[in-house]
Write a protein that holds these residues in place. Structure first.
Motif, PDB file in Angstrom:
ATOM      1  N   PHE A   8       0.829  -1.217   0.000  1.00 50.67           N
ATOM      2  CA  PHE A   8       0.000   0.000   0.000  1.00 50.67           C
ATOM      3  C   PHE A   8       0.861   1.264   0.000  1.00 50.67           C
ATOM      4  O   PHE A   8       0.481   2.286  -0.560  1.00 50.67           O
ATOM      5  N   MET A   9       2.075   1.183   0.610  1.00 45.37           N
ATOM      6  CA  MET A   9       2.959   2.356   0.587  1.00 45.37           C
ATOM      7  C   MET A   9       3.620   2.515  -0.783  1.00 45.37           C
ATOM      8  O   MET A   9       3.902   3.646  -1.210  1.00 45.37           O
ATOM      9  N   GLN A  10       3.873   1.435  -1.461  1.00 45.11           N
ATOM     10  CA  GLN A  10       4.386   1.535  -2.830  1.00 45.11           C
ATOM     11  C   GLN A  10       3.383   2.251  -3.718  1.00 45.11           C
ATOM     12  O   GLN A  10       3.740   3.142  -4.500  1.00 45.11           O
ATOM     13  N   ARG A  11       2.123   1.850  -3.586  1.00 44.64           N
ATOM     14  CA  ARG A  11       1.078   2.526  -4.364  1.00 44.64           C
ATOM     15  C   ARG A  11       0.947   3.988  -3.953  1.00 44.64           C
ATOM     16  O   ARG A  11       0.775   4.874  -4.804  1.00 44.64           O
ATOM     17  N   ALA A  12       1.023   4.256  -2.655  1.00 44.75           N
ATOM     18  CA  ALA A  12       0.874   5.627  -2.165  1.00 44.75           C
ATOM     19  C   ALA A  12       2.005   6.520  -2.670  1.00 44.75           C
ATOM     20  O   ALA A  12       1.775   7.675  -3.049  1.00 44.75           O
ATOM     21  N   LEU A  13       3.220   6.008  -2.698  1.00 43.51           N
ATOM     22  CA  LEU A  13       4.357   6.815  -3.156  1.00 43.51           C
ATOM     23  C   LEU A  13       4.264   7.107  -4.658  1.00 43.51           C
ATOM     24  O   LEU A  13       4.577   8.210  -5.102  1.00 43.51           O
ATOM     25  N   LEU A 120     -11.818  13.608   1.851  1.00 44.96           N
ATOM     26  CA  LEU A 120     -11.690  15.028   2.165  1.00 44.96           C
ATOM     27  C   LEU A 120     -10.263  15.414   2.506  1.00 44.96           C
ATOM     28  O   LEU A 120      -9.801  16.513   2.153  1.00 44.96           O
ATOM     29  N   PHE A 121      -9.532  14.520   3.200  1.00 43.26           N
ATOM     30  CA  PHE A 121      -8.201  14.880   3.695  1.00 43.26           C
ATOM     31  C   PHE A 121      -7.091  13.946   3.219  1.00 43.26           C
ATOM     32  O   PHE A 121      -5.935  14.156   3.561  1.00 43.26           O
ATOM     33  N   GLY A 122      -7.434  12.942   2.435  1.00 42.32           N
ATOM     34  CA  GLY A 122      -6.430  12.019   1.917  1.00 42.32           C
ATOM     35  C   GLY A 122      -6.188  10.855   2.864  1.00 42.32           C
ATOM     36  O   GLY A 122      -6.336  10.978   4.081  1.00 42.32           O
ATOM     37  N   SER A 123      -5.810   9.718   2.302  1.00 36.84           N
ATOM     38  CA  SER A 123      -5.514   8.535   3.104  1.00 36.84           C
ATOM     39  C   SER A 123      -4.582   7.628   2.321  1.00 36.84           C
ATOM     40  O   SER A 123      -4.859   7.297   1.158  1.00 36.84           O
ATOM     41  N   LEU A 124      -3.477   7.225   2.948  1.00 42.32           N
ATOM     42  CA  LEU A 124      -2.491   6.397   2.250  1.00 42.32           C
ATOM     43  C   LEU A 124      -2.980   4.969   2.041  1.00 42.32           C
ATOM     44  O   LEU A 124      -2.741   4.359   0.997  1.00 42.32           O
ATOM     45  N   SER A 125      -3.672   4.412   3.030  1.00 36.99           N
ATOM     46  CA  SER A 125      -4.045   3.000   2.987  1.00 36.99           C
ATOM     47  C   SER A 125      -5.185   2.709   2.017  1.00 36.99           C
ATOM     48  O   SER A 125      -5.460   1.549   1.725  1.00 36.99           O
ATOM     49  N   THR A 126      -5.857   3.745   1.505  1.00 37.51           N
ATOM     50  CA  THR A 126      -7.017   3.521   0.649  1.00 37.51           C
ATOM     51  C   THR A 126      -6.690   3.520  -0.837  1.00 37.51           C
ATOM     52  O   THR A 126      -7.582   3.333  -1.662  1.00 37.51           O
ATOM     53  N   VAL A 127      -5.432   3.733  -1.201  1.00 40.23           N
ATOM     54  CA  VAL A 127      -5.055   3.743  -2.622  1.00 40.23           C
ATOM     55  C   VAL A 127      -4.926   2.304  -3.102  1.00 40.23           C
ATOM     56  O   VAL A 127      -3.965   1.605  -2.783  1.00 40.23           O
ATOM     57  N   SER A 128      -5.897   1.837  -3.876  1.00 40.96           N
ATOM     58  CA  SER A 128      -5.890   0.469  -4.380  1.00 40.96           C
ATOM     59  C   SER A 128      -5.213   0.407  -5.751  1.00 40.96           C
ATOM     60  O   SER A 128      -4.862   1.436  -6.335  1.00 40.96           O
ATOM     61  N   ASP A 129      -5.042  -0.811  -6.256  1.00 38.70           N
ATOM     62  CA  ASP A 129      -4.463  -0.976  -7.598  1.00 38.70           C
ATOM     63  C   ASP A 129      -5.353  -0.328  -8.655  1.00 38.70           C
ATOM     64  O   ASP A 129      -4.865   0.290  -9.606  1.00 38.70           O
ATOM     65  N   GLU A 130      -6.659  -0.473  -8.490  1.00 37.31           N
ATOM     66  CA  GLU A 130      -7.590   0.145  -9.430  1.00 37.31           C
ATOM     67  C   GLU A 130      -7.505   1.667  -9.365  1.00 37.31           C
ATOM     68  O   GLU A 130      -7.520   2.348 -10.398  1.00 37.31           O
TER      69      GLU A 130
END
Length: 297
Positions: A8-13, A120-130
């Motif tokens: 999830f951090m790879q996707r977030a970065l 509203l404020f962003g979240s790192l853990s919610t960035v999925s592959d899709e």
């Protein structure tokens, strides 16, 4: 590195880098047009798209893109034609978009207060592959428009009347800027959040303007600052467990304050040097010849 070990951090970065590129790339045109708060208005409208995404069980990013593009086009048309009641119409559009999004998210089966906060404020853990695929596709569109049409977009941002005289399709280009800004909001909402995306579109550009004098240099420096603060903010959010959007924006503001403090004495020094040069030319008098006077053009 520990931060790169989790998926999830790879996707977030990766998403952070894309946001760091796209937000200032569009923001530079909005700043030139004195529409710095346009991204904030689009963010309000995009929330309705997010709510529709949850209600219809589709990807919120794509639905937010559709709704925010429609809202941005409406905003541009109101700006162009709504001379008397335009500000009231825009206010109703912004507030209606925010209220509609909150309502739709809460009545949908998949929606919740946690979902609302992450958008509203962003979240790192919610960035999925899709989500990452959608962000990459939309970011590619923004970069292509921002770089491929930079001369035309810069021309209408500086002087619409002059651009119209030269034969540029001003109305179409204005709509394109609005659409590109809307797409950028959709790109950035997962990392920065809808309420803070406007700051990332404006603050890096304002910081770059403190130390650069040309459009090309300002563009490059602003994108560099955007990438730096999004990566640093994402990493700080991971290690310190703080909201990524707020951290990114505060880092951008800190860079703006630092560059402003450094640029002020430099600007004064340049002004003194220019005054001294002009005074020297005045003392030489109109009859004084200098080596450069014999050069023919």
């Amino acid at each position: 590195m520990e931060i790169l070990e989790t998926a999830f951090m790879q996707r977030a970065l990766i998403a952070a880098v894309l946001v760091g590129i796209t937000a200032p790339a569009v923001g530079i045109y909005l700043v030139q047009r004195r529409q710095a708060l346009m991204g904030d208005g689009i963010g309000h409208v995009a929330l309705t798209g997010v709510g529709l995404g949850f209600l219809l069980s589709t990807n919120p990013i794509w639905m937010a893109t559709v709704v925010s593009v429609a809202g941005a086009i409406t905003m541009e048309l109101i700006r162009a034609y709504g001379r008397t009641r335009g500000d009231i119409a825009l206010a109703m559009l912004f507030y209606g978009g925010m209220a509609g999004g909150v309502l739709l998210i809460n009545i949908s089966d998949a929606g919740s207060t946690a979902n609302l906060s992450s958008f509203l404020f962003g979240s790192l853990s919610t960035v999925s592959d899709e989500d990452l695929t959608a962000i990459a596709v939309l970011a590619a569109f923004v970069v292509l428009v921002s770089l491929g049409l930079r001369r035309q977009l810069f021309a209408i941002s500086q002087d619409e009347e002059f651009a119209r005289v030269t034969g540029l399709p001003v109305r179409a280009l204005n709509l394109l800027i609005a659409v590109t800004a809307a797409v950028t909001v959709s790109v950035a909402m997962r990392v920065v959040g809808l309420l803070l995306v406007s700051a990332l579109m404006v603050v890096p550009v304002a910081a770059a303007q403190q130390i650069s004098r040309s459009f090309k240099a300002t563009f490059a420096v602003a994108v560099g600052i955007g990438i730096a603060v999004t990566l640093a903010g994402t990493a700080t959010s991971y290690y310190q467990d703080v909201p990524p959007g707020a951290t990114i924006v505060l880092l951008a503001i800190a860079i703006f304050v630092t560059l402003t403090a450094l640029a002020t004495p430099l600007a004064r020094r340049r002004a003194r040097a220019l005054e001294a040069s002009e005074a020297e030319c005045t003392m030489e008098g109109p009859g004084t010849r200098r080596p450069g006077d014999d050069v023919k053009v």
